[in-house]
Design a protein around this motif. Structure first.
Motif, PDB file in Angstrom:
ATOM      1  N   ALA A   1      69.742 -79.157 -59.508  1.00  0.00           N
ATOM      2  CA  ALA A   1      70.496 -80.384 -59.771  1.00  0.00           C
ATOM      3  C   ALA A   1      69.568 -81.433 -60.378  1.00  0.00           C
ATOM      4  N   PRO A   2      70.135 -82.476 -61.021  1.00  0.00           N
ATOM      5  CA  PRO A   2      69.299 -83.561 -61.539  1.00  0.00           C
ATOM      6  C   PRO A   2      68.457 -84.185 -60.439  1.00  0.00           C
ATOM      7  N   ASP A   3      67.335 -84.784 -60.837  1.00  0.00           N
ATOM      8  CA  ASP A   3      66.404 -85.354 -59.862  1.00  0.00           C
ATOM      9  C   ASP A   3      67.023 -86.476 -59.043  1.00  0.00           C
ATOM     10  N   ASP A   4      68.069 -87.144 -59.571  1.00  0.00           N
ATOM     11  CA  ASP A   4      68.661 -88.256 -58.824  1.00  0.00           C
ATOM     12  C   ASP A   4      69.605 -87.785 -57.724  1.00  0.00           C
ATOM     13  N   ASP A   5      69.829 -86.454 -57.638  1.00  0.00           N
ATOM     14  CA  ASP A   5      70.631 -85.914 -56.534  1.00  0.00           C
ATOM     15  C   ASP A   5      69.725 -85.698 -55.328  1.00  0.00           C
ATOM     16  N   GLU A   6      69.887 -86.505 -54.298  1.00  0.00           N
ATOM     17  CA  GLU A   6      69.024 -86.424 -53.138  1.00  0.00           C
ATOM     18  C   GLU A   6      69.529 -85.383 -52.144  1.00  0.00           C
ATOM     19  N   ASP A   7      68.595 -84.932 -51.299  1.00  0.00           N
ATOM     20  CA  ASP A   7      68.983 -84.017 -50.221  1.00  0.00           C
ATOM     21  C   ASP A   7      69.952 -84.709 -49.274  1.00  0.00           C
ATOM     22  N   GLU A   8      70.855 -83.912 -48.712  1.00  0.00           N
ATOM     23  CA  GLU A   8      71.750 -84.433 -47.687  1.00  0.00           C
ATOM     24  C   GLU A   8      70.945 -84.651 -46.411  1.00  0.00           C
ATOM     25  N   PRO A   9      70.943 -85.864 -45.862  1.00  0.00           N
ATOM     26  CA  PRO A   9      70.176 -86.080 -44.627  1.00  0.00           C
ATOM     27  C   PRO A   9      70.723 -85.204 -43.508  1.00  0.00           C
ATOM     28  N   THR A  10      69.839 -84.891 -42.571  1.00  0.00           N
ATOM     29  CA  THR A  10      70.254 -84.095 -41.413  1.00  0.00           C
ATOM     30  C   THR A  10      71.354 -84.820 -40.644  1.00  0.00           C
ATOM     31  N   GLN A  11      72.438 -84.122 -40.410  1.00  0.00           N
ATOM     32  CA  GLN A  11      73.558 -84.700 -39.669  1.00  0.00           C
ATOM     33  C   GLN A  11      73.735 -83.944 -38.359  1.00  0.00           C
ATOM     34  N   THR A  12      73.854 -84.707 -37.286  1.00  0.00           N
ATOM     35  CA  THR A  12      74.088 -84.124 -35.969  1.00  0.00           C
ATOM     36  C   THR A  12      75.422 -84.621 -35.441  1.00  0.00           C
ATOM     37  N   ASN A  13      76.284 -83.695 -35.075  1.00  0.00           N
ATOM     38  CA  ASN A  13      77.624 -84.040 -34.604  1.00  0.00           C
ATOM     39  C   ASN A  13      77.906 -83.360 -33.271  1.00  0.00           C
ATOM     40  N   VAL A  14      78.680 -84.051 -32.451  1.00  0.00           N
ATOM     41  CA  VAL A  14      79.149 -83.502 -31.186  1.00  0.00           C
ATOM     42  C   VAL A  14      80.666 -83.359 -31.258  1.00  0.00           C
ATOM     43  N   HIS A  15      81.171 -82.166 -31.005  1.00  0.00           N
ATOM     44  CA  HIS A  15      82.611 -81.901 -31.049  1.00  0.00           C
ATOM     45  C   HIS A  15      83.088 -81.455 -29.670  1.00  0.00           C
ATOM     46  N   VAL A  16      84.168 -82.071 -29.213  1.00  0.00           N
ATOM     47  CA  VAL A  16      84.825 -81.670 -27.973  1.00  0.00           C
ATOM     48  C   VAL A  16      86.177 -81.074 -28.349  1.00  0.00           C
ATOM     49  N   SER A  17      86.398 -79.817 -27.995  1.00  0.00           N
ATOM     50  CA  SER A  17      87.637 -79.109 -28.344  1.00  0.00           C
ATOM     51  C   SER A  17      88.348 -78.686 -27.063  1.00  0.00           C
ATOM     52  N   PRO A  18      89.322 -79.467 -26.600  1.00  0.00           N
ATOM     53  CA  PRO A  18      90.013 -79.117 -25.356  1.00  0.00           C
ATOM     54  C   PRO A  18      91.061 -78.035 -25.564  1.00  0.00           C
ATOM     55  N   ALA A  19      91.463 -77.411 -24.464  1.00  0.00           N
ATOM     56  CA  ALA A  19      92.522 -76.406 -24.477  1.00  0.00           C
ATOM     57  C   ALA A  19      93.270 -76.482 -23.152  1.00  0.00           C
ATOM     58  N   ALA A  20      94.572 -76.222 -23.207  1.00  0.00           N
ATOM     59  CA  ALA A  20      95.399 -76.232 -22.000  1.00  0.00           C
ATOM     60  C   ALA A  20      96.576 -75.282 -22.205  1.00  0.00           C
ATOM     61  N   ALA A  21      97.059 -74.715 -21.092  1.00  0.00           N
ATOM     62  CA  ALA A  21      98.175 -73.775 -21.196  1.00  0.00           C
ATOM     63  C   ALA A  21      98.962 -73.739 -19.894  1.00  0.00           C
ATOM     64  N   LEU A  22     100.261 -73.430 -20.035  1.00  0.00           N
ATOM     65  CA  LEU A  22     101.143 -73.161 -18.906  1.00  0.00           C
ATOM     66  C   LEU A  22     101.727 -71.766 -19.101  1.00  0.00           C
ATOM     67  N   THR A  23     101.695 -70.956 -18.064  1.00  0.00           N
ATOM     68  CA  THR A  23     102.275 -69.619 -18.105  1.00  0.00           C
ATOM     69  C   THR A  23     103.269 -69.471 -16.957  1.00  0.00           C
TER      70      THR A  23
END
Length: 285
Positions: free
Chosen positions: A132-154
């Protein structure tokens, strides 16, 4: 490893993916003569999932575990005469994830089982433009926290009959992606997309065991920041977040064991999906 009523399972996998795709790009704008477009995708992935569970025949029990993942993804591209194709901007993404998950099911009445669970994910992503052209910088390190809940009735109102209601969330990691042709930057940020689903269903009998069995399930899913593979105005592929969408689904499956050596099965799936709230660049498409 198995103990009385308890099972431990640990799975580790390694995958190496190297795919080169070549397209006849003759007639590409502002070119003359035969043109070749080449895309090379390389993926190196290692993952581990370890879980311990204690289920029973009534659907009660528990499961806990962890998941570890490390993935490196390269995409390089070239375009030009077959013997002198020139590099186009590409990307390299590196993703590391660690997750804890679990769920617990308990009987509220002799016929009703409640399940609660979820997944906690810590994800780190690093993006780097290639060729890529020199003006395209690296993507900085990104740290994310994801909470994925689940529930069910049987609910089991009678012998062989089961009704259920389930709610679940999930996500797919983002990263750096190639921009469409003529964009101000050669690469762009690809956001994580998330899926929220609700499903209700009815089951009667057990397939391959009972003489008659069927399943009926209806579902609704809301999809945010949909990741999609697209083609730009010059015919080159790229990936972008489209916006929000929704999916309605209906699934039917039935089986009839006519004799011990003959069975008749029927199945069908119907869905209706739409991009309900597109991002501005796609609103008029």
């Amino acid at each position: 490893k198995r103990w009385t009523g308890v099972e431990l399972v640990s799975t580790t996998s390694v995958a190496r993916h190297d795919l080169e795709t070549l397209f006849d790009a003759s007639g590409f704008p502002d070119t003359e003569g035969p043109q070749l477009y080449t895309e090379n995708v390389q993926i190196a992935l290692i993952s581990n999932e370890t879980r311990i569970a204690q289920p029973n025949s009534r659907g009660e029990g528990w499961i806990f575990g962890w998941s570890l993942l490390s993935d490196t993804n390269h995409i390089t591209r070239r375009l030009g005469p077959p013997t002198a194709a020139l590099p186009l901007p590409g990307v390299r993404n590196e993703t590391h994830e660690a997750a804890l998950f679990g769920q617990f099911s308990i009987s509220m009445t002799p016929r009703l089982v409640v399940t609660l669970g979820g997944r906690l994910t810590l994800a780190e992503s690093i993006g780097e433009p290639l060729d890529a052209p020199d003006d395209d910088e690296d993507e900085p390190t990104q740290t994310n926290v994801h909470v994925s809940p689940a529930a069910a009735l049987t609910w089991t109102p009678g012998d062989g009959l089961l009704a259920y209601l389930r709610y679940q969330e999930g996500y797919r990691a983002g990263g750096l992606a190639v921009s469409p042709t003529a964009s101000a930057s050669a690469t762009q940020r690809l956001e994580s997309d998330e899926l929220t689903s609700i499903e209700a269903g009815l089951r009667f009998g057990r397939h391959d065991i009972d003489r008659l069995s069927f399943t009926l399930a209806a579902s609704y899913a809301a999809w945010a920041d949909i990741q999609a593979d697209l083609i730009d105005t010059r015919g080159l592929p790229y990936t972008a977040n489209l916006g929000e969408g929704r999916i309605y689904g209906l699934e039917i499956e039935g089986s009839w064991r006519v004799t011990s050596s003959l069975s008749v099965d029927i199945a069908g799936f119907f869905n209706d999906s739409a991009l309900s709230n597109p991002n501005p660049p796609f609103a008029d498409l």
